[in-house]
Design a protein around this motif. Sequence first.
Motif, PDB file in Angstrom:
ATOM      1  N   SER A   1      42.576  20.280  -9.285  1.00 25.23           N
ATOM      2  CA  SER A   1      42.731  19.600  -7.994  1.00 25.23           C
ATOM      3  C   SER A   1      43.858  20.320  -7.242  1.00 25.23           C
ATOM      4  O   SER A   1      44.406  21.299  -7.748  1.00 25.23           O
ATOM      5  N   GLY A   2      44.175  19.844  -6.054  1.00 23.75           N
ATOM      6  CA  GLY A   2      45.219  20.561  -5.333  1.00 23.75           C
ATOM      7  C   GLY A   2      45.591  19.905  -4.017  1.00 23.75           C
ATOM      8  O   GLY A   2      45.285  18.729  -3.781  1.00 23.75           O
ATOM      9  N   PHE A   3      46.237  20.671  -3.172  1.00 24.41           N
ATOM     10  CA  PHE A   3      46.713  20.192  -1.877  1.00 24.41           C
ATOM     11  C   PHE A   3      46.391  21.243  -0.815  1.00 24.41           C
ATOM     12  O   PHE A   3      46.177  22.419  -1.129  1.00 24.41           O
ATOM     13  N   LEU A   4      46.418  20.773   0.442  1.00 22.76           N
ATOM     14  CA  LEU A   4      46.208  21.687   1.573  1.00 22.76           C
ATOM     15  C   LEU A   4      47.337  21.467   2.569  1.00 22.76           C
ATOM     16  O   LEU A   4      47.650  20.316   2.901  1.00 22.76           O
ATOM     17  N   TYR A   5      47.990  22.537   3.002  1.00 23.42           N
ATOM     18  CA  TYR A   5      48.980  22.392   4.070  1.00 23.42           C
ATOM     19  C   TYR A   5      48.850  23.597   5.007  1.00 23.42           C
ATOM     20  O   TYR A   5      48.130  24.553   4.698  1.00 23.42           O
ATOM     21  N   TRP A   6      49.575  23.550   6.126  1.00 20.60           N
ATOM     22  CA  TRP A   6      49.393  24.571   7.160  1.00 20.60           C
ATOM     23  C   TRP A   6      50.677  25.322   7.485  1.00 20.60           C
ATOM     24  O   TRP A   6      51.752  24.744   7.537  1.00 20.60           O
ATOM     25  N   ASP A   7      50.533  26.627   7.641  1.00 16.35           N
ATOM     26  CA  ASP A   7      51.584  27.480   8.204  1.00 16.35           C
ATOM     27  C   ASP A   7      50.866  28.463   9.121  1.00 16.35           C
ATOM     28  O   ASP A   7      49.790  28.139   9.630  1.00 16.35           O
ATOM     29  N   ALA A   8      51.402  29.660   9.322  1.00 18.99           N
ATOM     30  CA  ALA A   8      50.740  30.598  10.232  1.00 18.99           C
ATOM     31  C   ALA A   8      50.900  32.027   9.735  1.00 18.99           C
ATOM     32  O   ALA A   8      51.782  32.334   8.938  1.00 18.99           O
ATOM     33  N   GLN A   9      49.993  32.876  10.219  1.00 21.33           N
ATOM     34  CA  GLN A   9      50.028  34.302   9.849  1.00 21.33           C
ATOM     35  C   GLN A   9      50.232  35.135  11.110  1.00 21.33           C
ATOM     36  O   GLN A   9      49.736  34.782  12.181  1.00 21.33           O
ATOM     37  N   VAL A  10      50.967  36.235  10.958  1.00 15.95           N
ATOM     38  CA  VAL A  10      51.311  37.053  12.124  1.00 15.95           C
ATOM     39  C   VAL A  10      51.052  38.528  11.836  1.00 15.95           C
ATOM     40  O   VAL A  10      51.170  38.972  10.699  1.00 15.95           O
ATOM     41  N   ASP A  11      50.699  39.274  12.868  1.00 14.80           N
ATOM     42  CA  ASP A  11      50.727  40.732  12.775  1.00 14.80           C
ATOM     43  C   ASP A  11      52.182  41.117  13.029  1.00 14.80           C
ATOM     44  O   ASP A  11      52.644  41.173  14.170  1.00 14.80           O
ATOM     45  N   ASP A  12      52.927  41.327  11.937  1.00 15.12           N
ATOM     46  CA  ASP A  12      54.385  41.464  12.056  1.00 15.12           C
ATOM     47  C   ASP A  12      54.824  42.642  12.928  1.00 15.12           C
ATOM     48  O   ASP A  12      55.711  42.512  13.782  1.00 15.12           O
ATOM     49  N   ALA A  13      54.184  43.804  12.754  1.00 16.24           N
ATOM     50  CA  ALA A  13      54.582  44.976  13.543  1.00 16.24           C
ATOM     51  C   ALA A  13      54.261  44.774  15.026  1.00 16.24           C
ATOM     52  O   ALA A  13      55.039  45.148  15.908  1.00 16.24           O
ATOM     53  N   ALA A  14      53.124  44.134  15.288  1.00 16.58           N
ATOM     54  CA  ALA A  14      52.754  43.887  16.692  1.00 16.58           C
ATOM     55  C   ALA A  14      53.737  42.919  17.339  1.00 16.58           C
ATOM     56  O   ALA A  14      54.044  43.038  18.533  1.00 16.58           O
ATOM     57  N   LEU A  15      54.246  41.966  16.542  1.00 19.14           N
ATOM     58  CA  LEU A  15      55.224  41.007  17.083  1.00 19.14           C
ATOM     59  C   LEU A  15      56.526  41.731  17.463  1.00 19.14           C
ATOM     60  O   LEU A  15      57.140  41.420  18.488  1.00 19.14           O
TER      61      LEU A  15
END
Length: 259
Positions: free
Chosen positions: A137-151
């Motif tokens: 079983s498990g859990f679901l949570y949210w964060d974000a992903q970025v194109d680091d060099a483009a940022l």
Amino acid sequence: MSCDLLIIGGGINGCAIAREAALLGLKVVLVERDSLAAHTSSASSKLIHGGLRYLETYEFRLVREALVERERMLATAPQLIRPMAFVLPHAHAVRPRWMVRAGLYLYDLLGLGSSLPRSRGLRRDDPRLAPLTAGTSGFLYWDAQVDDAALVRANAQDAAANGAEIITGVAVTGAQRDAERWSVTLSDGRTIDARAIVNAAGPWVRDLLDTLGVATTSGLRLIKGSHITVPALWEGDHAYILQQPDRRVVFAAPWRGET
Ligand SMILES: Cc1cc2nc3c(=O)[nH]c(=O)nc-3n(C[C@H](O)[C@H](O)[C@H](O)COP(=O)(O)OP(=O)(O)OC[C@H]3O[C@@H](n4cnc5c(N)ncnc54)[C@H](O)[C@@H]3O)c2cc1C
């Protein structure tokens, strides 16, 4: 050449500070010896996150600040940053269920006002758990992903659009200071006269202090991480956060169609 603020280092810290300072109306020069985002800032895990695992070390304020920044960045650069769901399979031997549930509840609470969904439990038959050991079983949570060099590049472009001068391929090689200002020498022979300097040299921050002739008793401990890119192992654009027996975590995240 003369400026209010000379920023040394064209990673995310240097470029974001250059943007903020230029928006405040300061005359800014940024000097990077290689190209923008040539080093740490293009080799990160590409996450925009509050740092769920820092809750274990009671760094609540750090997590709150990072979650506020996460929200700001999602709003400012949606073309570079995308919300990403994280599947956290339950591993009772590492952390009991109540502890993980409490940690995620706190993470949601510290991120109050976020546009991302709240965390929740996942049943054993959820298809996102299927690539893992059967019956978990498990859990679901949210964060974000970025194109680091483009940022990094986007910050530099915005800094330049607001008047900052961005110099690449040139190193800072020395400096002198009188009562009022710095006189900084560059590897191409130029000199920059600056009211203040920001040392944004990342892992070279200590070396740069030596170059600038600034004495310090502070030390620097470098850390290293490893990333392995493999062909995609599952369908979907969610990531996994896997607990290890020594309590460290390993992220497995999709990246440009690979994992
Ligand atoms: C394995 C790993 C994973 C990570 N994952 C994440 C993540 O998922 N999310 C996150 O937010 N953070 C992450 N981080 C942290 C993040 O990557 C760093 O905090 C960030 O990239 C540091 O940026 P910086 O601008 O300080 O350094 P850098 O990007 O290294 O930039 C410093 C620059 O200074 C320049 N420089 C040095 N000396 C001179 C000189 N004399 N003259 C001119 N230029 C000079 C260098 O060429 C370099 O380009 C991770 C870090 C690691 C190690």
